[in-house]
Write an enzyme that holds these catalytic residues in place. Structure first.
Site, PDB file in Angstrom:
ATOM      1  N   ASP A  44      56.244  84.436  54.942  1.00 30.60           N
ATOM      2  CA  ASP A  44      57.365  85.219  54.400  1.00 30.60           C
ATOM      3  C   ASP A  44      58.121  84.370  53.380  1.00 30.60           C
ATOM      4  O   ASP A  44      59.074  84.831  52.748  1.00 30.60           O
ATOM      5  CB  ASP A  44      58.280  85.783  55.508  1.00 30.60           C
ATOM      6  CG  ASP A  44      58.872  84.710  56.407  1.00 30.60           C
ATOM      7  OD1 ASP A  44      58.585  83.519  56.184  1.00 30.60           O
ATOM      8  OD2 ASP A  44      59.631  85.064  57.334  1.00 30.60           O
ATOM      9  N   SER A  45      57.630  83.149  53.140  1.00 36.45           N
ATOM     10  CA  SER A  45      58.104  82.354  52.002  1.00 36.45           C
ATOM     11  C   SER A  45      57.891  83.113  50.699  1.00 36.45           C
ATOM     12  O   SER A  45      58.475  82.771  49.669  1.00 36.45           O
ATOM     13  CB  SER A  45      57.381  81.000  51.946  1.00 36.45           C
ATOM     14  OG  SER A  45      55.977  81.184  51.984  1.00 36.45           O
ATOM     15  N   LYS A 111      52.365  85.065  63.094  1.00 38.38           N
ATOM     16  CA  LYS A 111      53.259  83.915  63.343  1.00 38.38           C
ATOM     17  C   LYS A 111      54.679  84.426  63.530  1.00 38.38           C
ATOM     18  O   LYS A 111      55.161  85.260  62.756  1.00 38.38           O
ATOM     19  CB  LYS A 111      53.190  82.926  62.177  1.00 38.38           C
ATOM     20  CG  LYS A 111      54.133  81.737  62.348  1.00 38.38           C
ATOM     21  CD  LYS A 111      53.766  80.588  61.449  1.00 38.38           C
ATOM     22  CE  LYS A 111      54.215  80.696  60.009  1.00 38.38           C
ATOM     23  NZ  LYS A 111      55.665  80.837  59.792  1.00 38.38           N
ATOM     24  N   GLU A 180      57.908  72.744  61.759  1.00 40.97           N
ATOM     25  CA  GLU A 180      58.401  72.545  60.387  1.00 40.97           C
ATOM     26  C   GLU A 180      59.594  71.592  60.414  1.00 40.97           C
ATOM     27  O   GLU A 180      60.545  71.790  61.193  1.00 40.97           O
ATOM     28  CB  GLU A 180      58.818  73.904  59.787  1.00 40.97           C
ATOM     29  CG  GLU A 180      59.402  73.760  58.377  1.00 40.97           C
ATOM     30  CD  GLU A 180      59.468  75.070  57.608  1.00 40.97           C
ATOM     31  OE1 GLU A 180      58.935  76.091  58.084  1.00 40.97           O
ATOM     32  OE2 GLU A 180      60.039  75.051  56.512  1.00 40.97           O
TER      33      GLU A 180
HETATM   34  O1  KIV Z   1      56.622  81.235  55.244  1.00 36.10           O
HETATM   35  C1  KIV Z   1      55.978  80.183  55.125  1.00 36.10           C
HETATM   36  O2  KIV Z   1      55.402  79.877  54.080  1.00 36.10           O
HETATM   37  C2  KIV Z   1      55.927  79.276  56.260  1.00 36.10           C
HETATM   38  C3  KIV Z   1      55.420  77.890  56.022  1.00 36.10           C
HETATM   39  C4  KIV Z   1      56.477  77.080  55.378  1.00 36.10           C
HETATM   40  C5  KIV Z   1      54.903  77.255  57.246  1.00 36.10           C
HETATM   41  O3  KIV Z   1      56.334  79.639  57.342  1.00 36.10           O
END
Ligand code: KIV
Length: 264
Positions: A44-45, A111, A180
Site C-alpha cells: 500500500d506504499s 499482509k 520494518e
Molecule cells: O507497503 C509497502 O511497500 C510495505 C513495505 C515497505 C514492506 O509494506
C-alpha cells in the site's frame, strides 16, 4: 519454478536469504520476477509512491485489487503478496471478504499490519486457505498513533513485546513475519524465535529475507532517503542489472550493510 510458501520455508531451513521487492504494475513485475526476486509485494506504499499521498491511509481496496491484477499478469513465478489496505481488516468479516478479493485478483498471500489484536483474524484467514504475512515494527498504517515514521522496539520492554507478538501471531497461523525499521539485534532475535520466514526492511542482515520499495532501490526516492535504502541502479547500467545485483547482494548477505542498519 514458481516460488511458494514452501520455497521460503526451505530458504530459512538452509539459512539462505531470499529477496523481495514491491511492484505495482505488469511490466515491472515481469522484469522483477525474471531477475529472480522471490516475492513481489503489492504494497500500500503505492499510495505514496504512485499516488503522491503523504501516507498509505488513502489507499482503497478497489485500487489494491486493480494493482494486484496488473502484477499477476506480469508475474513470471514470484510469490505475490498483497497488502490489505487501511481498515480493510478492521473486523474478521471484512478481513475475510477483502482478502478473498485480493486472492481472486491473483495474490498468493495477504499482509496485515498490527500486533496481538490480529490473532483471531489471522486464524480465520489461514483456516480458510489465505496465507498471511504479519507486519510488525514500524507499521505505516499506524503513523498517526506513532506520531511519525520512527524506528520501533528500541528499548528492552518494547523489544520483548515485539518478540512476544511475533510468536503469538505465528501461533495464530501467520505464515510469514515482516519487520520494518527495528534494530538489527532485535530482528535477529525474532528471526530465531519463530519458525516462519522473517522478511526485513531496515531490520539488519539477520532476517531470512529482505525487501525494499522498488523505486527506492532504483534511486528514485522522492523526499528524504531512509537509512536502509540502497540505490542499486547507481552501480549498474540497466534496471534489469540493478534487479539482479539486488538479488545477488541479498543472497550473499552483503545487503543490508552496516550503513543501512539500525543498531539500537
Ligand atoms: O507497503 C509497502 O511497500 C510495505 C513495505 C515497505 C514492506 O509494506
Amino acid at each position: 519454478m514458481a516460488v511458494t510458501i514452501n520455497t521460503l520455508r526451505e530458504f530459512k531451513q538452509k539459512g539462505e536469504a531470499f529477496s523481495a521487492l514491491t511492484s505495482y504494475d505488469a511490466t515491472f513485475s515481469q522484469v522483477v520476477s525474471e531477475a529472480g526476486v522471490h516475492v513481489i509485494l503489492i504494497g500500500d506504499s503505492l499510495g505514496m509512491v504512485l499516488q503522491g499521498h503523504d501516507s498509505t491511509l488513502p489507499v482503497t481496496m478497489e485500487q489494491m485489487v486493480y494493482h494486484v491484477s496488473c502484477v499477476a499478469k506480469g508475474n513470471r513465478g514470484s510469490l505475490i503478496m498483497a497488502d490489505m489496505p487501511f481498515m480493510s481488516y478492521g473486523t474478521v468479516k471484512s478481513a475475510l471478504e477483502n482478502a478473498a478479493e485480493l486472492m481472486r485478483a491473483g495474490a498468493h498471500m495477504v499482509k496485515l499490519e498490527g500486533t496481538d489484536w490480529m490473532k483471531e483474524t489471522i486464524t480465520a484467514l489461514t483456516e480458510r486457505a489465505v496465507p498471511v504475512c504479519a507486519h510488525l515494527g514500524l507499521t505505516p498504517q499506524f503513523v498517526n498513533k506513532f506520531g511519525g515514521y520512527k524506528v520501533q522496539g528500541r528499548d528492552e520492554k518494547a523489544a520483548e513485546m515485539m518478540i512476544e507478538h511475533a510468536c503469538e501471531l505465528e501461533a495464530a497461523g501467520a505464515d510469514v513475519i515482516l519487520l520494518e525499521c527495528v534494530p538489527a539485534p532485535l530482528a535477529a532475535r525474532i528471526s530465531q524465535a519463530v519458525k516462519a520466514p522473517v522478511i526485513g526492511i531496515g531490520a539488519g542482515p539477520d532476517t531470512d529475507g529482505q525487501i525494499l520499495v522498488l523505486h527506492d532501490m532504483l534511486g528514485i526516492t522522492t523526499g528524504r532517503k531512509p537509512r536502509f535504502v540502497k540505490n542499486f541502479l547507481a552501480e549498474t547500467d540497466s534496471v534489469q542489472e540493478a534487479l539482479q545485483a539486488y538479488v545477488k547482494a541479498v543472497g550473499e548477505r552483503t545487503f543490508p550493510a552496516e550503513e543501512h542498519t539500525f543498531k539500537a
